[in-house]
Structure formats: structure tokens, C-alpha cells
Design an enzyme around this catalytic site. Structure first.
Site, PDB file in Angstrom:
ATOM      1  N   TYR A   1      -3.590  -1.521   5.770  1.00  0.00           N
ATOM      2  CA  TYR A   1      -4.194  -1.406   4.347  1.00  0.00           C
ATOM      3  C   TYR A   1      -5.641  -2.010   4.479  1.00  0.00           C
ATOM      4  O   TYR A   1      -6.646  -1.150   3.963  1.00  0.00           O
ATOM      5  CB  TYR A   1      -3.446  -2.254   3.683  1.00  0.00           C
ATOM      6  CG  TYR A   1      -3.942  -2.332   2.086  1.00  0.00           C
ATOM      7  CD1 TYR A   1      -3.072  -1.593   1.156  1.00  0.00           C
ATOM      8  CD2 TYR A   1      -4.734  -3.062   1.594  1.00  0.00           C
ATOM      9  CE1 TYR A   1      -3.510  -1.321  -0.045  1.00  0.00           C
ATOM     10  CE2 TYR A   1      -5.330  -3.162   0.481  1.00  0.00           C
ATOM     11  CZ  TYR A   1      -4.542  -2.184  -0.796  1.00  0.00           C
ATOM     12  OH  TYR A   1      -5.010  -2.177  -1.926  1.00  0.00           O
TER      13      TYR A   1
ATOM     14  N   HIS B   1      11.428   1.229   2.927  1.00  0.00           N
ATOM     15  CA  HIS B   1      11.183   0.062   3.151  1.00  0.00           C
ATOM     16  C   HIS B   1      12.071  -0.465   4.342  1.00  0.00           C
ATOM     17  O   HIS B   1      12.145  -1.722   4.584  1.00  0.00           O
ATOM     18  CB  HIS B   1      11.293  -0.790   1.947  1.00  0.00           C
ATOM     19  CG  HIS B   1      10.267  -0.472   0.785  1.00  0.00           C
ATOM     20  ND1 HIS B   1       8.947  -0.438   1.142  1.00  0.00           N
ATOM     21  CD2 HIS B   1      10.601  -0.123  -0.328  1.00  0.00           C
ATOM     22  CE1 HIS B   1       8.351  -0.050  -0.235  1.00  0.00           C
ATOM     23  NE2 HIS B   1       9.242   0.227  -1.207  1.00  0.00           N
TER      24      HIS B   1
ATOM     25  N   SER C   1       0.523  -9.381  -4.951  1.00  0.00           N
ATOM     26  CA  SER C   1       0.912  -7.938  -5.584  1.00  0.00           C
ATOM     27  C   SER C   1       2.260  -7.898  -6.097  1.00  0.00           C
ATOM     28  O   SER C   1       2.684  -7.509  -7.111  1.00  0.00           O
ATOM     29  CB  SER C   1       0.498  -6.834  -4.429  1.00  0.00           C
ATOM     30  OG  SER C   1       0.875  -5.588  -5.102  1.00  0.00           O
TER      31      SER C   1
ATOM     32  N   ARG D   1       0.033  -4.643   5.438  1.00  0.00           N
ATOM     33  CA  ARG D   1      -0.975  -5.582   4.638  1.00  0.00           C
ATOM     34  C   ARG D   1      -0.683  -6.988   4.744  1.00  0.00           C
ATOM     35  O   ARG D   1       0.386  -7.479   5.266  1.00  0.00           O
ATOM     36  CB  ARG D   1      -0.715  -5.038   3.210  1.00  0.00           C
ATOM     37  CG  ARG D   1      -1.720  -5.631   2.450  1.00  0.00           C
ATOM     38  CD  ARG D   1      -1.362  -5.442   0.636  1.00  0.00           C
ATOM     39  NE  ARG D   1      -2.454  -5.354  -0.032  1.00  0.00           N
ATOM     40  CZ  ARG D   1      -2.249  -5.305  -1.461  1.00  0.00           C
ATOM     41  NH1 ARG D   1      -1.278  -4.985  -1.927  1.00  0.00           N
ATOM     42  NH2 ARG D   1      -3.313  -5.620  -2.075  1.00  0.00           N
TER      43      ARG D   1
ATOM     44  N   GLY E   1       0.866  -1.352  -0.004  1.00  0.00           N
ATOM     45  CA  GLY E   1      -0.215   0.007  -0.068  1.00  0.00           C
ATOM     46  C   GLY E   1       0.958   1.242   0.143  1.00  0.00           C
ATOM     47  O   GLY E   1       0.305   2.406   0.255  1.00  0.00           O
ATOM     48  N   THR E   2       2.215   1.256  -0.322  1.00  0.00           N
ATOM     49  CA  THR E   2       3.038   2.227  -0.399  1.00  0.00           C
ATOM     50  C   THR E   2       2.668   3.450  -1.152  1.00  0.00           C
ATOM     51  O   THR E   2       2.485   4.726  -0.830  1.00  0.00           O
ATOM     52  CB  THR E   2       4.266   1.797  -0.634  1.00  0.00           C
ATOM     53  OG1 THR E   2       4.842   0.576  -0.343  1.00  0.00           O
ATOM     54  CG2 THR E   2       5.533   2.739  -0.637  1.00  0.00           C
ATOM     55  N   THR E   3       2.208   3.233  -2.441  1.00  0.00           N
ATOM     56  CA  THR E   3       1.679   4.416  -3.370  1.00  0.00           C
ATOM     57  C   THR E   3       0.658   4.918  -2.815  1.00  0.00           C
ATOM     58  O   THR E   3       0.251   6.077  -2.916  1.00  0.00           O
ATOM     59  CB  THR E   3       1.328   3.341  -4.726  1.00  0.00           C
ATOM     60  OG1 THR E   3       2.485   2.716  -5.274  1.00  0.00           O
ATOM     61  CG2 THR E   3       1.175   4.564  -5.782  1.00  0.00           C
TER      62      THR E   3
ATOM     63  N   GLY F   1      -5.554  -3.913  -6.336  1.00  0.00           N
ATOM     64  CA  GLY F   1      -5.836  -3.238  -4.756  1.00  0.00           C
ATOM     65  C   GLY F   1      -6.780  -3.824  -3.753  1.00  0.00           C
ATOM     66  O   GLY F   1      -7.175  -3.250  -2.883  1.00  0.00           O
TER      67      GLY F   1
END
Length: 323
Positions: free
Chosen positions: A223, A135, A165, A157, A75-77, A291
């Protein structure tokens, strides 16, 4: 696309002689992409290790810095987009068409601390908030912050969704077919703990414990909870980073506007995210897939699911955390 650009983390030509000597003394492993070494409990490719050491030695933190932390593909973006939107909202209230998220990918707006050379030129003078991402695990980040009271937001997450993902992302940027054999290999690495930035359980636990010890400086987000309650979680994030919503903003729908602006559908439809690339040559469009929560059910065998669950449950036992 230049193979070396894509695999900048795998290259070893930027490693100093001092770091090479350190690597000789560290535990080593390999995954299907390259050589790994374990530093401060975390697995890195050699060039990334060099960048981590550079960060710890040379980074000059400021009290108002905000660090967005995550395990890759967790869920970084999304977290970057939400945080940028929160900090920028007052500047673009009357001029929404010039919002930075409309013309820039979130990864271009929030530099990675362990990149070779984080671009600090985009930030305004020291009075303004600087936004970074990482990270690295919590203890490694803390060493580089040198005691400064920076705020850290971590997004967690489910490990099975993270794996799926990462599988799709890796196949896309390597321009190879999405195959079961690659997934099985990546699942094996995850379960052994010897995956890039892993083990995932130690990584997540480092931030979980940090948030319990110092909740005013470390925010732990999930997330799945942001997906389920975006309005409430965005308000929680805004309060933590020091820009809470006013009653007027809530009444005028500002919270919902930010949620919509940063949605997967909205971001993936933008031209900048369809055509641009990272500095390492990775297409921005690769950062947007489904997502969805629970997508792992469409890909993992019952045996893979059970093995991951058993290991994660064992590693998190007694911590008060589940994911």
C-alpha cells in the site's frame, strides 16, 4: 439498517451440519463481535468458514481469472478500483462517462470469493477475464483454484494503519461511538493473532512466500509503495495482469488519468459511493476515510505501537519481508 444484514459474517444460521461437526474439532476463540474458529491456520466467524468451505469445494476457476487478495482494510477498495480501471480502459476510451467506476462501487464490481453466493452473472463468456477478491490466506485460496494458473495480486499494508482503519470502519458500520476501549480491545486481538482472518503476520507471509515461489502468478504489492509511486506501481500491476500500457498511452497521460480516477478523493466524491450499500447492508461511504500512511501515530499509544512492532518483527524475522 438491519442488524442481521450488517453482521452476516457473525450469524451462524447458514452453517451446515457437516461444518458444525468440523467446527467442534477446531480451535476456538471469541472477539468482541462473536465466535471465531481456526481453519487452515486462519480465524473465521462461523458463517464465513462455511463460505470458505463452499468456495473450496464448488468454485469453478478459469485460467484467465484474476484474484485480488488482501487482509481486511489494507487497501482492498483501492486495488479493486485500479484493476477494474486497467481492464476497462480500452472499452471506455471514447466514452469515459460510462465508465463502471463512475456508477458502481469497486466492491460491487469485484465479487468476494468467500461471500455466500458470488454473483457470476455479470461476467461475459469464458473468454473474458473474471475478477474476484478475497481475504483468505494464500494456501486456502490455492486449494479452491484446483491447480488452475489464475493470477493473484496481494496488497499488504502496515499493521498499525490497518488496525486504525479497521477500528474506524467497524465503529461506523456498527453505528457506535469511536472509543479508545474498542481500539484497545482490537489491538489486543491483533497482538494475540485471534482476529478475523488473522493472524495478520501469517496471512501476509502466505502471499509473500507465494510470490517468491511463483512470481509469474502471484504479485505482492505494498500500500505504502502505491501511495509513494502510483505511476510506477500501476504500470507494474498492468504488466502482471497482462494489459501493459503502450507508449502511446503513457505519452497521452492514460496512466495518470487512471491514478486520478481511482484516487480516494475522486471515488469518495461519486454519488454511488455516497449513497449505495453492499449486499450486506454496509454503506459504501464507510470504505473511504483518510487513506494516509502513518495515521496510526495520531491514535496509538507508545506502548501499543511498541508491542505491535515487536510482535510483527519477531513473526517476520528471516522472511525478507518488512511492513
Amino acid at each position: 439498517m438491519d442488524h442481521k444484514e450488517i453482521h452476516v459474517n457473525l450469524r451462524e444460521d447458514m452453517v451446515t451440519e457437516e461444518t458444525r461437526k468440523l467446527i467442534c474439532s477446531l480451535p476456538k476463540d471469541k472477539d468482541s463481535q462473536g465466535n471465531l474458529c481456526k481453519y487452515q491456520g486462519c480465524w473465521y466467524y462461523y458463517n464465513t468458514l462455511q463460505a470458505v468451505i463452499n468456495f473450496q469445494k464448488s468454485f469453478q476457476p478459469q485460467d484467465t481469472d484474476i484474484i485480488l487478495a488482501s487482509f481486511p482494510k489494507s487497501g482492498t477498495t483501492w486495488l479493486k478500483a485500479l484493476t477494474v480501471a486497467l481492464l476497462e480502459r480500452s472499452k471506455h476510451e471514447d466514452d469515459p462517462l460510462n465508465h463502471p467506476l463512475l456508477s458502481n462501487n469497486p466492491h460491487a464490481l469485484v465479487p468476494l470469493l468467500e461471500s455466500s453466493t458470488p454473483d457470476l452473472t455479470k461476467f461475459l463468456p469464458s473468454s473474458s477475464t473474471r475478477l474476484f477478491s478475497t481475504h483468505m490466506p494464500f494456501h486456502t485460496v490455492k486449494e479452491g483454484l484446483k491447480g488452475y494458473p489464475c493470477k493473484i495480486v496481494f496488497i499488504c499494508r502496515n499493521a498499525k494503519d490497518e488496525l486504525i482503519s479497521r477500528w474506524y470502519f467497524r465503529c461506523k458500520y456498527e453505528n457506535v461511538e469511536v472509543t479508545r476501549s474498542i481500539l484497545e480491545s482490537m489491538c489486543e486481538s491483533l497482538c494475540r493473532g485471534s482476529t478475523f482472518y488473522g493472524p495478520i503476520w501469517d496471512h501476509v507471509l502466505s502471499y509473500w512466500r507465494g510470490s517468491l515461489k511463483d512470481p509469474s502468478h502471484v504479485l505482492f504489492m505494498k500500500y505504502e509503495e502505491i501511495k509513494e509511486e502510483p505511476y510506477a506501481q500501476l504500470k507494474r500491476l498492468a504488466e502482471f495482469i497482462g494489459c501493459p500500457f503502450t507508449e502511446e498511452e503513457e505519452e497521452s497521460g492514460t496512466v495518470n488519468k487512471i491514478v486520478e480516477l481511482c484516487s480516494l478523493r475522486s471515488l469518495s466524491d461519486l454519488e454511488a459511493n455516497k449513497t449505495g450499500k453492499t449486499l450486506n447492508g454496509v454503506d459504501y461511504k464507510f470504505f473511504f476515510r483518510k487513506g494516509e500512511v502513518g495515521d496510526w501515530k495520531n491514535h496509538l499509544t507508545p506502548e501499543m505501537k511498541s508491542r505491535i512492532d515487536m510482535i510483527i518483527e519477531e513473526k517476520l524475522r528471516g522472511s525478507g519481508l518488512s511492513f
